[in-house]
Enzyme design. Sequence first.
Site, PDB file in Angstrom:
ATOM      1  N   TYR A 108      -2.888  10.807   3.408  1.00  0.00           N
ATOM      2  CA  TYR A 108      -2.777  11.523   4.485  1.00  0.00           C
ATOM      3  C   TYR A 108      -3.435  11.141   5.904  1.00  0.00           C
ATOM      4  O   TYR A 108      -4.388  10.407   5.884  1.00  0.00           O
ATOM      5  CB  TYR A 108      -4.101  12.894   4.733  1.00  0.00           C
ATOM      6  N   LYS A 117     -13.261   7.391  12.648  1.00  0.00           N
ATOM      7  CA  LYS A 117     -14.769   7.810  11.031  1.00  0.00           C
ATOM      8  C   LYS A 117     -15.520   7.130  12.085  1.00  0.00           C
ATOM      9  O   LYS A 117     -16.872   7.056  13.421  1.00  0.00           O
ATOM     10  CB  LYS A 117     -14.746   7.697   9.456  1.00  0.00           C
ATOM     11  N   ASP A 123      -3.817   2.889   8.041  1.00  0.00           N
ATOM     12  CA  ASP A 123      -4.843   3.751   8.447  1.00  0.00           C
ATOM     13  C   ASP A 123      -6.054   2.775   7.705  1.00  0.00           C
ATOM     14  O   ASP A 123      -5.970   3.948   6.555  1.00  0.00           O
ATOM     15  CB  ASP A 123      -4.023   4.991   7.718  1.00  0.00           C
TER      16      ASP A 123
END
Length: 432
Positions: A144, A266, A238
């Site tokens: 994702y 994050k 990613d």
Amino acid sequence: MNLKNSSILYERGQKNLVGAVNSPVRAFKSVGGSPVFIDHAEGSQIVDVDGNRYLDLVLSYGPMILGHQYPKVQEAVSKAMRKGYTFGASTEGEIELAELVCEAFPGMDKVRFVNSGTEAVLSAIRLARAFTGKNQIIKFSGCYHGHSDSLLVAAGSGLATLSLPGSKGVPEEAVKNTLIAQFNDIESVKKQIDSHNDIAAVILEPVAGNMGVVVPDPDFLEELRRVTQEKGILIIADEVMTGFRSKFGGAQELLGLQADITCLGKVIGGGFPVGAYGAREEIMQMVAPLGEMYQAGTLSGNPIAMACGLSTLLELKASDPYQDLNETALKIKDILLKAADKYEVDLQVNHFGSMINAFFTNQKVIDFSTAQSSDTEKFKIFFWSMMENGVFLPPSQFEAWFLCTAIDENDLNAFEKAVDASFKTISDKFNL
Ligand code: HOZ
């Protein structure tokens, strides 16, 4: 378990918020029941609006690696707040954070800060296309990369949680350049490369964290780098989840992968909305104002967010907690596997550094289809029993659990008790 106040807020929120939430996973749809609303959190603990206290293994899906309200981070944020919130002009904090990030990632000469992982990835893809002059991208099933149009195909995280193959509202043209391969299966990548000649990049989570935690085979990454290099195809790592989670820098370094473009999020914001993408000089020269690939943002590099990210990274650099976090993960893994054994429940536990999660299956989980072999009915029971016993887990089989430096022996003892009770419940319910 008393969730009265959470239920009241859930009902009230339905009127003016979509499903009473701002991100679908928070609605607890796949585990049923009423989602919890949070009042506050401190250290390893999170407390809901009914006063229920939990050991927090969600940690806002990753950023809170130092635990909640870490004093030095609090201080840095308060100090930054006293100077104003946003200026639409540059500040020193952006440079300081950029210096720290580039120092930690050997393949990154320059970085651009954005406001989320989604933004980082969609910009990285535009950059890969600008640099190579090609259009197609390969993504892996179950990975994702945020909710931009071209990446909402065979995606993990919320789509996997809700069993959605993709999203309505995404035009066919937006995904026609997205090719799908299977994680840990280099032949599926080679097949795509052999049958297409317009591929700009392969994008992957070096350690997948949105189909549960799935660790790459070293051969897979080595071959991936070789076959892409041969054809001038870029690799976009990613590392929104993995960045600064398993070492001070990226998982790619631990895994022996050298990506061309890296995306972050994050942990680099320490809990504030920060994303970033970076690469070597010749690639980043394409980005405006240096080059002709356009990407911008009014709140990008926000001074409060930079201060929070900077103090978080400085603390991680100084304390180097990664070995300890890994040991905590191993203890958690051990607790889970022992309980599974005791109550004869099929279980696989995957972990990488401070990311971990459990699958209720007897199959080794190496990709999306083996992740999907997990018995989600058992997960549901496990999830609610853990909640009742004071452990907050992601309300989805397909989200990673995260660990923070604030977890102590008491937390581990509490976790062990909760796991024992939860496996007993599963065993009783399923007559094992
Ligand atoms: N896995 C998601 C992003 N990496 C977090 C859960 C959400 O979508 O809110």
